[in-house]
Scaffold this motif. Structure first.
Motif, PDB file in Angstrom:
ATOM      1  N   THR A  56       7.213   7.608   3.940  1.00 54.78           N
ATOM      2  CA  THR A  56       7.963   8.032   5.123  1.00 54.78           C
ATOM      3  C   THR A  56       7.777   7.037   6.262  1.00 54.78           C
ATOM      4  O   THR A  56       8.716   6.701   6.980  1.00 54.78           O
ATOM      5  CB  THR A  56       7.477   9.435   5.582  1.00 54.78           C
ATOM      6  OG1 THR A  56       7.445  10.258   4.441  1.00 54.78           O
ATOM      7  CG2 THR A  56       8.387  10.043   6.617  1.00 54.78           C
ATOM      8  N   GLU A  60      10.643   4.924   8.208  1.00 56.33           N
ATOM      9  CA  GLU A  60      10.777   4.929   9.673  1.00 56.33           C
ATOM     10  C   GLU A  60      10.756   3.505  10.233  1.00 56.33           C
ATOM     11  O   GLU A  60      11.505   3.169  11.148  1.00 56.33           O
ATOM     12  CB  GLU A  60       9.648   5.754  10.315  1.00 56.33           C
ATOM     13  CG  GLU A  60       9.913   7.251  10.312  1.00 56.33           C
ATOM     14  CD  GLU A  60      11.317   7.591  10.806  1.00 56.33           C
ATOM     15  OE1 GLU A  60      11.673   7.215  11.947  1.00 56.33           O
ATOM     16  OE2 GLU A  60      12.092   8.203  10.035  1.00 56.33           O
ATOM     17  N   ARG A  63      14.046   2.097   9.660  1.00 59.83           N
ATOM     18  CA  ARG A  63      15.018   2.650  10.610  1.00 59.83           C
ATOM     19  C   ARG A  63      14.857   2.017  11.996  1.00 59.83           C
ATOM     20  O   ARG A  63      15.804   1.619  12.635  1.00 59.83           O
ATOM     21  CB  ARG A  63      14.807   4.173  10.722  1.00 59.83           C
ATOM     22  CG  ARG A  63      15.918   4.908  11.455  1.00 59.83           C
ATOM     23  CD  ARG A  63      15.538   6.344  11.821  1.00 59.83           C
ATOM     24  NE  ARG A  63      14.926   7.077  10.727  1.00 59.83           N
ATOM     25  CZ  ARG A  63      15.584   7.637   9.706  1.00 59.83           C
ATOM     26  NH1 ARG A  63      16.902   7.548   9.655  1.00 59.83           N
ATOM     27  NH2 ARG A  63      14.952   8.291   8.763  1.00 59.83           N
ATOM     28  N   GLU A  64      13.586   1.944  12.447  1.00 58.22           N
ATOM     29  CA  GLU A  64      13.352   1.536  13.838  1.00 58.22           C
ATOM     30  C   GLU A  64      13.269   0.033  14.033  1.00 58.22           C
ATOM     31  O   GLU A  64      13.628  -0.483  15.085  1.00 58.22           O
ATOM     32  CB  GLU A  64      12.049   2.178  14.346  1.00 58.22           C
ATOM     33  CG  GLU A  64      12.216   3.662  14.587  1.00 58.22           C
ATOM     34  CD  GLU A  64      10.887   4.362  14.775  1.00 58.22           C
ATOM     35  OE1 GLU A  64       9.878   3.674  15.021  1.00 58.22           O
ATOM     36  OE2 GLU A  64      10.873   5.598  14.653  1.00 58.22           O
TER      37      GLU A  64
END
Ligand code: PLP
Length: 432
Positions: A56, A60, A63-64
């Motif tokens: 996870t 993330e 994504r970031e």
């Protein structure tokens, strides 16, 4: 038959007592098991909370940070292979820079066997010694590497033959080193079917006495049997991370190259094996890393690698020596129960009984092994079937306890007793 029954109160109490005294018992709460009795961790380990969290986190970061993740994530994706290698090293008894997480087991066999075949002169013996109980992919890859060097695999791949169809004698491996013209011996640490553990130290010593290189496929031992690759002088090794390391289906694999071979040209070179500091200079000349990292080929598959950080945390917290100790206790317990409870139904143990020759799983042999494995699965006990007559049972120490082993034996006894397995097809199909 009652005192032979697996469900006697004394047996249940003993199993519960052993679970209570087990310092690793609490680790089971860290895993999500797909079924009540998950005894297939030597095929595919289950997901743990730490592996999920690491995955996870990587998602993330993607994504970031997008592309910046290669340098700004923690740890930077760019260094994933090396950082994971450092954490894998203690499990195989190697220096941190002798290990790297990369590729898949089969690809790593291709590159390492190819690399070491290339170190042999035309005048050197260039045969490769394997055995006839190996996992097939090892032979496929080695045959392909021989062919690519113009060597006929039928002449250059030599097989040590099993005497009993279950195990390979170390003496027979050593005799074959003298019988054939061998440049490389490549053996498994643990046989995938019977679970026999090989004597890596003796095989390596005897190989080196004859100027033969020694490599190993550790797929069935990494994370459950501690190794001492460096001190034994093993030349190279490969393994996967989706079995006892619980890093997920298709997770990034690992490899080891002894430091005396650093600088040897990789057979399957790629930009990820370049010296890290100058990799992005994009020079068309390959300057290889001075570590096992040189045998990386492509960019690390981040989402296939991230869970390994999390799952290794648990292995290190539990400690590989204690994992091995519990594994031997569990397999000994299972073997005793097969003898006492299941042998009247025609089951026998196909795994060596000596602890020093046993890996992490037990082969229960029965003529109806396939149908039994199907019936077991339908009743909540996940095992696998291996041709021709083996139910492979893996009491993985991080999430299987003594009472689980007893429950499994009770279930198998019940299935044999009422012949429930006869409702299933006799022919295996698909993934078993
Ligand atoms: C001993 C051994 N080697 C290699 C493999 C397969 O490797 P790969 O990850 O390349 O599919 C397995 C798979 O179970 C195995 O048991």
């Amino acid at each position: 038959m009652d005192e032979q029954s697996a469900s006697t109160p004394a047996r249940v109490e003993e199993a519960q007592q052993r679970d209570e005294n087990d310092s690793l018992a609490a680790f089971a709460t860290r895993f999500d098991l797909p079924d009540d009795l998950y005894l297939d961790g030597n095929s595919l380990g289950p997901v743990s909370d730490t592996a999920e969290e690491a995955l996870t986190d990587a998602l993330e970061q993607w994504r970031e940070q997008g592309i910046r993740g290669w340098s700004e994530s923690d740890p930077p994706w760019f260094w994933y292979g090396e950082r994971l290698g450092e954490q894998l090293a203690p499990l195989v008894g190697a220096d941190p820079d002798e290990c790297v997480a990369t590729g898949t087991t089969t690809v790593n066999i291709h590159t390492l066997v190819g690399t070491f075949l290339d170190t042999l002169d035309e005048s050197d013996p260039r045969g490769v010694l394997v055995n006839d109980l190996d996992f097939p992919t090892d032979h496929y890859a080695i045959r392909a590497q021989l062919r690519q060097r113009g060597l006929d695999p039928d002449e250059h791949l030599h097989l040590v033959e099993s005497r009993d169809g279950r195990t390979i004698e170390t003496d027979d491996i050593v005799d074959a080193m003298d019988e054939y013209e061998i440049g490389i011996v490549f053996m498994p640490s643990v046989l995938y079917r019977s679970g026999q553990l090989f004597d890596i130290e003796t095989i390596t010593r005897e190989a080196h006495r004859r100027d033969i290189l020694a490599g190993f496929d550790l797929a069935h031992s990494v994370g459950v049997v501690p190794h001492n690759l460096s001190s034994h002088g093993v030349d190279f090794a490969v393994w996967c991370s989706y079995k006892y390391l619980n890093a997920g289906p298709g997770a990034v694999a690992g490899l080891y190259v002894n430091e005396r071979h650093f600088g040897t040209t990789p057979a399957l070179a790629g930009w990820w094996g370049h010296e890290k500091e100058t990799q992005f200079d994009m020079n068309l000349t390959f300057t290889q890393a001075e570590t096992a990292g040189a045998w990386q080929i492509s960019a690390v598959p981040i989402l296939n690698a991230a869970p390994l950080f999390g799952s290794l945390e648990l292995v290190h917290e539990a400690d590989i020596e204690r994992i091995r100790e519990k594994s031997l206790e569990l397999t000994a317990y299972l073997i005793d129960l097969v003898d006492e409870v299941l042998s009247p139904y025609g089951c026998s143990v196909g795994t060596p009984r000596e602890p020093a020759r046993r890996g992490g799983h037990v082969a229960i042999e029965h003529p109806e092994a396939y149908r039994l494995s199907q019936a077991l699965r339908d009743h909540g006990a996940i095992v696998d079937f291996r041709q021709p007559n083996v139910v492979r049972v893996c009491p993985a120490p991080l999430y299987v306890g003594f009472e689980d082993v007893l429950e499994f034996v009770q279930l198998l006894a019940a299935i044999l007793e009422d012949e429930r397995y006869t409702a299933y097809d006799t022919e295996p199909s698909g993934v078993t």
